[in-house]
Design a protein around this motif. Structure first.
Motif, short mmCIF file in Angstrom:
data_model
loop_
_atom_site.label_atom_id
_atom_site.label_comp_id
_atom_site.label_asym_id
_atom_site.label_seq_id
_atom_site.Cartn_x
_atom_site.Cartn_y
_atom_site.Cartn_z
N GLY A 1 0.75 -1.39 0.01
CA GLY A 1 -0.11 0.01 0.09
C GLY A 1 0.98 1.43 0.22
N LYS A 2 2.05 1.18 0.00
CA LYS A 2 2.85 2.28 0.20
C LYS A 2 3.19 2.70 -1.51
CE LYS A 2 5.37 1.44 4.25
NZ LYS A 2 6.29 1.31 5.13
N ASN A 3 3.12 4.17 -1.71
CA ASN A 3 3.32 4.64 -2.79
C ASN A 3 4.90 5.82 -2.95
OD1 ASN A 3 0.93 3.72 -4.20
ND2 ASN A 3 -0.13 5.26 -2.98
N PHE A 4 5.60 5.30 -3.57
CA PHE A 4 6.90 5.97 -3.42
C PHE A 4 7.14 6.83 -4.64
CE2 PHE A 4 7.54 2.19 -0.73
CZ PHE A 4 8.08 2.51 0.11
N ALA A 5 7.70 8.17 -4.42
CA ALA A 5 7.63 9.19 -5.32
C ALA A 5 8.95 9.73 -5.68
CB ALA A 5 6.79 10.15 -4.84
N LEU A 6 9.96 9.28 -4.53
CA LEU A 6 11.37 10.06 -4.70
C LEU A 6 12.23 9.05 -4.12
CD1 LEU A 6 12.88 12.51 -5.07
CD2 LEU A 6 12.58 13.22 -2.60
N ILE B 1 20.58 4.54 0.31
CA ILE B 1 19.72 5.28 -0.50
C ILE B 1 18.44 4.85 0.19
CG2 ILE B 1 20.89 5.18 -2.57
CD1 ILE B 1 19.57 2.64 -3.42
N VAL B 2 17.55 5.90 -0.35
CA VAL B 2 16.23 6.13 0.43
C VAL B 2 15.33 6.16 -0.46
CG1 VAL B 2 14.89 7.53 2.08
CG2 VAL B 2 17.30 7.36 2.76
N ALA B 3 13.87 5.55 -0.33
CA ALA B 3 12.85 5.88 -1.10
C ALA B 3 11.80 6.48 -0.39
CB ALA B 3 12.43 4.51 -1.77
N THR B 4 11.02 7.34 -0.61
CA THR B 4 10.20 7.91 0.04
C THR B 4 8.77 8.40 -0.64
OG1 THR B 4 9.67 9.97 1.55
CG2 THR B 4 11.16 10.36 -0.27
N LYS C 1 11.18 24.36 -4.79
CA LYS C 1 11.02 23.92 -3.38
C LYS C 1 12.13 23.07 -2.87
CE LYS C 1 5.80 24.14 -3.97
NZ LYS C 1 4.62 23.19 -3.93
N THR C 2 12.22 23.27 -1.49
CA THR C 2 13.21 22.40 -0.79
C THR C 2 12.43 21.15 -0.24
OG1 THR C 2 14.63 24.40 -0.31
CG2 THR C 2 14.92 22.05 0.90
N ILE C 3 12.73 19.99 -1.04
CA ILE C 3 12.10 18.85 -0.29
C ILE C 3 12.87 17.75 0.38
CG2 ILE C 3 10.33 18.83 -2.27
CD1 ILE C 3 12.05 16.84 -3.66
N VAL C 4 13.94 17.91 0.56
CA VAL C 4 14.74 16.91 1.38
C VAL C 4 15.99 18.09 2.08
CG1 VAL C 4 16.17 14.93 1.80
CG2 VAL C 4 14.26 14.78 0.19
N ASP C 5 16.09 17.82 3.43
CA ASP C 5 17.18 18.81 4.01
C ASP C 5 18.58 18.22 4.21
OD1 ASP C 5 15.61 20.89 4.49
OD2 ASP C 5 14.79 20.20 6.46
N LYS C 6 18.71 16.78 3.62
CA LYS C 6 19.90 16.11 3.69
C LYS C 6 19.82 15.13 2.75
CE LYS C 6 23.45 13.82 6.58
NZ LYS C 6 23.32 12.65 6.11
N GLY C 7 20.61 15.18 1.51
CA GLY C 7 20.34 14.23 0.49
C GLY C 7 21.02 14.67 -0.71
N THR C 8 21.47 13.83 -1.69
CA THR C 8 22.09 13.93 -3.09
C THR C 8 21.52 12.96 -4.02
OG1 THR C 8 23.79 12.48 -2.76
CG2 THR C 8 24.32 14.66 -2.16
N ASN C 9 21.65 13.31 -5.29
CA ASN C 9 21.29 12.52 -6.46
C ASN C 9 19.83 12.06 -6.35
OD1 ASN C 9 23.96 12.55 -6.29
ND2 ASN C 9 24.57 10.32 -6.75
N PRO C 10 18.92 12.87 -6.61
CA PRO C 10 17.54 12.61 -6.41
C PRO C 10 16.90 11.92 -7.83
CG PRO C 10 17.71 14.68 -6.67
CD PRO C 10 19.04 14.40 -6.57
N THR C 11 15.95 11.15 -7.77
CA THR C 11 15.35 10.92 -9.11
C THR C 11 13.79 10.74 -8.35
OG1 THR C 11 15.65 8.32 -8.62
CG2 THR C 11 17.05 9.29 -10.24
N GLY C 12 12.91 11.06 -9.45
CA GLY C 12 11.48 10.95 -8.95
C GLY C 12 10.68 10.13 -9.89
N ALA C 13 9.58 9.49 -9.30
CA ALA C 13 8.59 9.05 -9.96
C ALA C 13 7.67 10.05 -10.74
CB ALA C 13 7.87 7.90 -9.20
N LEU C 14 6.54 9.31 -11.89
CA LEU C 14 5.70 10.31 -12.27
C LEU C 14 4.64 10.37 -11.45
CD1 LEU C 14 5.53 8.71 -15.84
CD2 LEU C 14 6.67 10.80 -15.06
N LYS C 15 4.07 11.56 -11.66
CA LYS C 15 2.73 11.92 -10.62
C LYS C 15 1.73 10.83 -10.86
CE LYS C 15 3.68 16.96 -10.27
NZ LYS C 15 3.18 18.15 -10.45
#
Length: 311
Positions: A43-48, A56-59, A297-311
């Motif tokens: 049931g979790k939807n990951f976007a970043l 590495i972190v998925a959120t 917009k700032t979305i994470v206060d500590k991190g690098t190398n982001p990738t995003g899913a589609l909306k």
């Protein structure tokens, strides 16, 4: 997305930092795969997905649901947010790409007969994964494999061109650069276009092998990061920033703010620009998202190398 501090997130699922070994495709070398936490992800939807130090972190979109992997780099979340590709470096210096299904927690190594391939990037449909690969001629090329782990090919493998930092122009075309030129390949591996980078963006920028180029979905603009001539006290090496080139007017506009060193950019197929960067003293990198007009917009206060899913 809501700005958050990862240390204060109300639900942070930490992973084991241990590595488990498995056999490589060739069967003679041991490879390690990142350890996925044991909490149910139903049931979790990951976007970043992003890098946070050695993991590495998925959120999720609200940043309240997270999962992390130890011993992995180069996170690449699939467009539907259900899978995560990442690079594993073993003790022998090999780099391989693995894909984790974040719903059922399965992990598999891409079926590539090679021990130096990394930096996965998903096609917009999620049907293919591209990556950089060091071929048997000691050249950097673009590899492509289907999401079901079949059909591996190396694009333009016979040429003597080194190419870096592949991205998808469309589901049928890919981009890569060699510091001087921007190349377009079709999915079969044919080189279909070559453009001088300087002729596109001008001569005021410096290009490294890690710099990436993305076309907008309408093909009218080119988003990229590059070194610039900013003089920034306290920064070792050239400052980098994120830019948008209007291909019609040839005008280049800066997206990331001055004073921010932004060495990484990722653009989704719906034209959201994710990038990471640090302000002076250049020790703590944050993650940002912007539209094409530069609304950041700032979305994470500590991190690098982001990738995003589609909306």
């Amino acid at each position: 997305m809501t700005k958050f501090n990862i240390l204060l997130a109300t639900l942070f699922i930490s992973c084991l930092a241990l590595l488990s070994a498995c056999k490589s495709n060739g069967g003679s070398e041991e490879q390690s795969k990142a350890m996925l936490d044991t909490v149910s992800l139903s049931g979790k939807n990951f976007a970043l997905a992003y890098q946070d130090g050695s993991k590495i972190v998925a959120t999720s979109i609200d940043t309240m649901k997270q999962i992390s992997f130890g011993g992995a780099t180069d996170p690449a979340i699939s467009p539907d947010g259900n899978k995560l590709a990442y690079t594993v470096n073993d003790t022998a210096g090999h780099r391989t790409i693995w894909v984790a299904d974040m719903e059922n927690k399965s992990q598999l190594q891409l079926k590539v007969n090679n021990d130096n391939y990394y930096q996965a990037v998903w096609s917009a449909s999620g049907n293919e994964i591209a990556f950089n690969i060091f071929n048997d001629k000691k050249l950097w090329k673009v590899g492509v494999i289907k999401a079901d782990n079949s059909g591996f090919v190396i694009l333009d493998n016979a040429s003597k061109i080194n190419v870096y930092s592949p991205t998808w122009k469309s589901d049928k075309e890919l981009l890569a650069q060699d510091l001087l030129n921007l190349y377009t390949f079709d999915i079969s591996g044919k080189l279909i276009d070559t453009k001088s980078i300087a002729s596109l963006i001008g001569s005021d920028f410096s290009i490294a092998s890690s710099n990436r180029f993305f076309y907008t979905k309408d093909g009218a603009k080119l988003i990229f990061n590059a070194g610039n001539k900013d003089v920034v006290n306290g920064l070792t090496g050239p400052s980098e920033a994120v830019y948008v080139l209007d291909l019609s007017s040839k005008k280049v506009e800066r997206i990331s703010p001055k004073g921010l060193n932004a060495p990484y950019v990722f653009v989704t197929a719906d034209d959201r620009i994710f990038f990471s960067g640090a302000e002076k003293p250049f020790t703590n990198s944050k993650i940002y998202v912007s539209d094409l007009s530069g609304n950041i917009k700032t979305i994470v206060d500590k991190g690098t190398n982001p990738t995003g899913a589609l909306k």
